[in-house]
Scaffold this active site. Structure first.
Site, PDB file in Angstrom:
ATOM      1  N   HIS A  23       0.909  -1.314   0.088  1.00  0.00           N
ATOM      2  CA  HIS A  23       0.076   0.267  -0.359  1.00  0.00           C
ATOM      3  C   HIS A  23       0.219   1.015   0.124  1.00  0.00           C
ATOM      4  O   HIS A  23       1.145   2.242   0.856  1.00  0.00           O
ATOM      5  CB  HIS A  23      -0.931   0.465   1.152  1.00  0.00           C
ATOM      6  CG  HIS A  23      -0.522  -0.443   2.143  1.00  0.00           C
ATOM      7  ND1 HIS A  23       0.159   0.329   3.451  1.00  0.00           N
ATOM      8  CD2 HIS A  23      -1.344  -1.311   3.275  1.00  0.00           C
ATOM      9  CE1 HIS A  23       0.126  -0.309   3.893  1.00  0.00           C
ATOM     10  NE2 HIS A  23      -0.685  -1.347   4.203  1.00  0.00           N
ATOM     11  N   HIS A  77      -5.564  -8.955  14.437  1.00  0.00           N
ATOM     12  CA  HIS A  77      -5.174  -8.089  13.369  1.00  0.00           C
ATOM     13  C   HIS A  77      -6.205  -8.359  12.582  1.00  0.00           C
ATOM     14  O   HIS A  77      -5.700  -9.395  11.472  1.00  0.00           O
ATOM     15  CB  HIS A  77      -4.007  -7.344  13.167  1.00  0.00           C
ATOM     16  CG  HIS A  77      -3.545  -6.330  12.108  1.00  0.00           C
ATOM     17  ND1 HIS A  77      -4.317  -5.128  12.641  1.00  0.00           N
ATOM     18  CD2 HIS A  77      -2.564  -5.942  11.483  1.00  0.00           C
ATOM     19  CE1 HIS A  77      -4.397  -3.961  11.666  1.00  0.00           C
ATOM     20  NE2 HIS A  77      -3.447  -4.204  10.928  1.00  0.00           N
ATOM     21  N   GLU A  79      -6.117  -6.153   9.361  1.00  0.00           N
ATOM     22  CA  GLU A  79      -6.236  -6.669   7.825  1.00  0.00           C
ATOM     23  C   GLU A  79      -5.380  -7.798   7.525  1.00  0.00           C
ATOM     24  O   GLU A  79      -5.189  -8.507   7.683  1.00  0.00           O
ATOM     25  CB  GLU A  79      -4.980  -5.399   8.135  1.00  0.00           C
ATOM     26  CG  GLU A  79      -4.156  -5.249   6.736  1.00  0.00           C
ATOM     27  CD  GLU A  79      -3.244  -3.901   7.208  1.00  0.00           C
ATOM     28  OE1 GLU A  79      -2.769  -3.514   8.083  1.00  0.00           O
ATOM     29  OE2 GLU A  79      -3.261  -2.861   6.466  1.00  0.00           O
ATOM     30  N   ASP A  81      -4.027  -8.683   4.982  1.00  0.00           N
ATOM     31  CA  ASP A  81      -2.163  -9.485   4.846  1.00  0.00           C
ATOM     32  C   ASP A  81      -1.981 -10.617   6.149  1.00  0.00           C
ATOM     33  O   ASP A  81      -1.494 -11.634   5.851  1.00  0.00           O
ATOM     34  CB  ASP A  81      -1.137  -8.525   5.402  1.00  0.00           C
ATOM     35  CG  ASP A  81      -1.246  -7.548   6.487  1.00  0.00           C
ATOM     36  OD1 ASP A  81      -2.030  -6.848   6.725  1.00  0.00           O
ATOM     37  OD2 ASP A  81      -0.570  -7.121   6.398  1.00  0.00           O
ATOM     38  N   HIS A 143      -1.529  -2.119  14.819  1.00  0.00           N
ATOM     39  CA  HIS A 143      -1.385  -0.920  13.819  1.00  0.00           C
ATOM     40  C   HIS A 143      -3.475  -0.786  13.899  1.00  0.00           C
ATOM     41  O   HIS A 143      -3.004   1.199  13.170  1.00  0.00           O
ATOM     42  CB  HIS A 143      -1.242  -2.379  12.595  1.00  0.00           C
ATOM     43  CG  HIS A 143      -0.584  -0.867  11.133  1.00  0.00           C
ATOM     44  ND1 HIS A 143      -1.642  -1.656  10.223  1.00  0.00           N
ATOM     45  CD2 HIS A 143      -0.979  -0.345  11.239  1.00  0.00           C
ATOM     46  CE1 HIS A 143      -1.340  -0.620   9.288  1.00  0.00           C
ATOM     47  NE2 HIS A 143      -1.425   0.153   9.737  1.00  0.00           N
ATOM     48  N   ASP A 162       1.737  -7.292  13.939  1.00  0.00           N
ATOM     49  CA  ASP A 162       2.184  -6.017  13.575  1.00  0.00           C
ATOM     50  C   ASP A 162       3.152  -5.382  13.860  1.00  0.00           C
ATOM     51  O   ASP A 162       4.463  -4.461  13.849  1.00  0.00           O
ATOM     52  CB  ASP A 162       1.272  -4.598  12.455  1.00  0.00           C
ATOM     53  CG  ASP A 162       0.614  -5.499  11.729  1.00  0.00           C
ATOM     54  OD1 ASP A 162       1.414  -6.238  10.611  1.00  0.00           O
ATOM     55  OD2 ASP A 162      -0.697  -4.682  11.178  1.00  0.00           O
ATOM     56  N   TYR A 190       9.702   0.680   9.129  1.00  0.00           N
ATOM     57  CA  TYR A 190       8.431  -0.267   8.643  1.00  0.00           C
ATOM     58  C   TYR A 190       7.611   0.982   9.947  1.00  0.00           C
ATOM     59  O   TYR A 190       7.061   0.717  10.160  1.00  0.00           O
ATOM     60  CB  TYR A 190       8.602  -2.019   9.291  1.00  0.00           C
ATOM     61  CG  TYR A 190       7.130  -2.062   9.418  1.00  0.00           C
ATOM     62  CD1 TYR A 190       6.779  -3.100   8.762  1.00  0.00           C
ATOM     63  CD2 TYR A 190       6.768  -2.327  10.821  1.00  0.00           C
ATOM     64  CE1 TYR A 190       5.743  -3.778   9.353  1.00  0.00           C
ATOM     65  CE2 TYR A 190       5.780  -3.337  11.148  1.00  0.00           C
ATOM     66  CZ  TYR A 190       5.214  -4.049  10.265  1.00  0.00           C
ATOM     67  OH  TYR A 190       4.515  -4.742  10.709  1.00  0.00           O
ATOM     68  N   HIS A 221       5.370 -10.006  10.256  1.00  0.00           N
ATOM     69  CA  HIS A 221       6.295  -9.564   9.217  1.00  0.00           C
ATOM     70  C   HIS A 221       8.077  -9.750   9.451  1.00  0.00           C
ATOM     71  O   HIS A 221       7.767  -9.240  10.646  1.00  0.00           O
ATOM     72  CB  HIS A 221       5.628  -8.130   8.691  1.00  0.00           C
ATOM     73  CG  HIS A 221       4.602  -7.939   8.012  1.00  0.00           C
ATOM     74  ND1 HIS A 221       4.027  -8.386   6.976  1.00  0.00           N
ATOM     75  CD2 HIS A 221       3.733  -7.221   8.846  1.00  0.00           C
ATOM     76  CE1 HIS A 221       3.226  -7.883   6.678  1.00  0.00           C
ATOM     77  NE2 HIS A 221       2.470  -7.395   7.875  1.00  0.00           N
TER      78      HIS A 221
HETATM   79 FE   LIG Z   1      -1.593  -4.009   9.659  1.00  0.00          FE
HETATM   80 FE   LIG Z   2       0.633  -6.321   8.168  1.00  0.00          FE
END
Ligand SMILES: [Fe+2]
Ligand SMILES: [Fe+2]
Ligand SMILES: Cc1cc2nc3c(=O)[nH]c(=O)nc-3n(C[C@H](O)[C@H](O)[C@H](O)COP(=O)(O)O)c2cc1C
Length: 391
Positions: A23, A77, A79, A81, A143, A162, A190, A221
């Protein structure tokens, strides 16, 4: 190859070697989506991977156990991903019970359908797996509002999603294998691009974690931390407090070189007063790289020529990005060349003020700056340098 964080806790994530844009953030080294299997008498999967990588995750799980044995999915989370494989996982394992934070409940249904069955976990809740237990702490805005972390008390393993991540695709899974110096630049990028707006929440989360013994941190990640936990925690604290060095960045763009001439003269002034500075032209530099330097730099000077009464689009893009990231305690200046009515510098000042920065100086020059205009730029650089030194 099985990757164990501790006995009975495995990494079962996916490696995205070819991701170059996350993104808007340039991920030159790719990334990973880390999911973890925690095996007590019952088996829980903590997070999933981005949907196209579902099969990769499943095949890693199969190396360890029959996926049918997984009873629980923990969504740290929402999101995509990390939650993206949820529908495929539910298809493959219809019996799986899905857990999430209170804030994630509605968000997950808005992603995957209103009939999704969910069990809610609040801060302090414990899920007993038999021999291992999962404790949860909500960490809103690290996040998203839904974010929480999972902690395996018996093994002192923290799975903070995250937080503490880095976008690195690699064969190595642990910090002692890749080395802190190799990981730090990506951890910095990051934090700057993803976590920077949430410094206050990070400090709160770090505080909550201070009372907890941690041997391993498995982020969602990149590399897993087990050797350099004090280093990365101290670095997060420094970033979250907005600590920055007495340096400056000059970020600008130009059509015919006049704003660039101003930038060079400002650079001259800054460095003559002893403030190290770097210049970035936005049409040839990547905004996510520049922002990485903003994280640790006190002074940010932005320049734009006027085009059609306003900001040059590349500068407007950068200003919008910075406004969202809200770097703390920066000293700023706006400059640029114009031809008749102007407008860019005024717009820049408004953007920088909206970003919460201290506006130290502004200067616009009509068309090509002459010797006098350039010495005014140099003086501006010197004044900003003195402000930075005094900060
Ligand atoms: Fe995230
Ligand atoms: Fe993430
Ligand atoms: C496409 C274009 C549109 C412009 N629009 C404006 C404008 O609306 N108002 C203004 O004051 N100057 C305008 N200018 C003049 C530039 O701001 C001026 O040439 C300035 O010196 C360019 O700085 P640069 O050399 O850093 O690109 C425009 C120039 C171009 C090329």
């Amino acid at each position: 190859m099985k990757v164990a964080l501790k006995h009975g806790i495995y990494w079962v994530g996916a490696i995205d070697w070819n991701l170059r844009d996350f993104h808007g953030y340039t991920t030159r080294r790719g990334t990973t989506y880390n999911a973890y299997l925690v095996m007590g008498e019952k088996v829980a999967l903590v997070d999933t991977v981005k949907a196209p990588f579902f099969e990769e995750m499943l095949s890693r799980i199969r190396e360890i156990i029959d996926p049918a044995k997984i009873e629980y999915l923990i969504v740290n989370h929402v999101e995509m991903d990390h939650s993206g494989s949820l529908p495929l996982l539910k298809q493959a394992l219809p019996h799986i019970k899905v857990f999430c934070s209170p804030r994630a409940e509605e968000e997950l249904r808005l992603h995957y359908g209103k009939d999704l069955a969910l069990s809610i976990l609040k801060t302090g809740d414990v899920l007993d797996l038999g021999g291992k237990s999962l404790t949860f702490v909500e960490t809103p805005m690290v996040h998203w509002p839904d974010s929480m972390v999972t902690y395996v008390r018996e093994d002192k393993v923290l799975l903070p999603n995250d937080a503490f991540g880095q976008h690195i695709a690699s064969t190595e899974r642990f910090d002692d294998e890749l080395g802190f110096d190799c990981i730090l630049p990506e951890a910095t990028k990051y934090y700057a691009n993803i976590v920077m707006p949430y410094g206050a929440q990070v400090l709160k989360a770090l505080d909550a974690l201070k009372g907890i013994e941690i041997d391993v941190i498995g982020p969602s990640h990149g590399i897993i931390w087990r050797k350099h936990i004090p280093d990365i925690a101290a670095t997060y604290e420094k970033w979250a407090k907005g600590e920055a060095e007495k340096k400056a960045l000059i970020v600008y763009d130009t059509m015919w070189g006049s704003t660039e001439k101003m930038a060079r003269a400002i650079y001259q002034g800054l460095t003559e007063e002893g403030i190290p500075a770097r210049m970035y032209r936005l049409s040839t530099s990547d905004k996510s790289d520049i922002v990485t330097e903003v994280l640790e730099t006190r002074g940010l000077l932005l320049g734009s020529p006027t085009i059609n009464n306003g900001l040059f689009p590349k500068v407007a893009e950068f200003a919008t990005y910075i406004k969202g990231l809200r770097p703390k305690g920066r000293i700023s200046a706006a400059f640029g060349s114009y031809g008749w009515g102007g407008g860019a510098v005024k717009a820049l000042v408004a953007e920088l003020q909206a970003s919460g920065m201290e506006m130290a100086e502004e200067l616009q020059v009509k068309f090509v700056p002459d010797r006098e205009a350039l010495s005014a730029c140099e003086e501006l650089g010197k004044r900003v340098a003195r402000k930075i030194k005094g900060s």
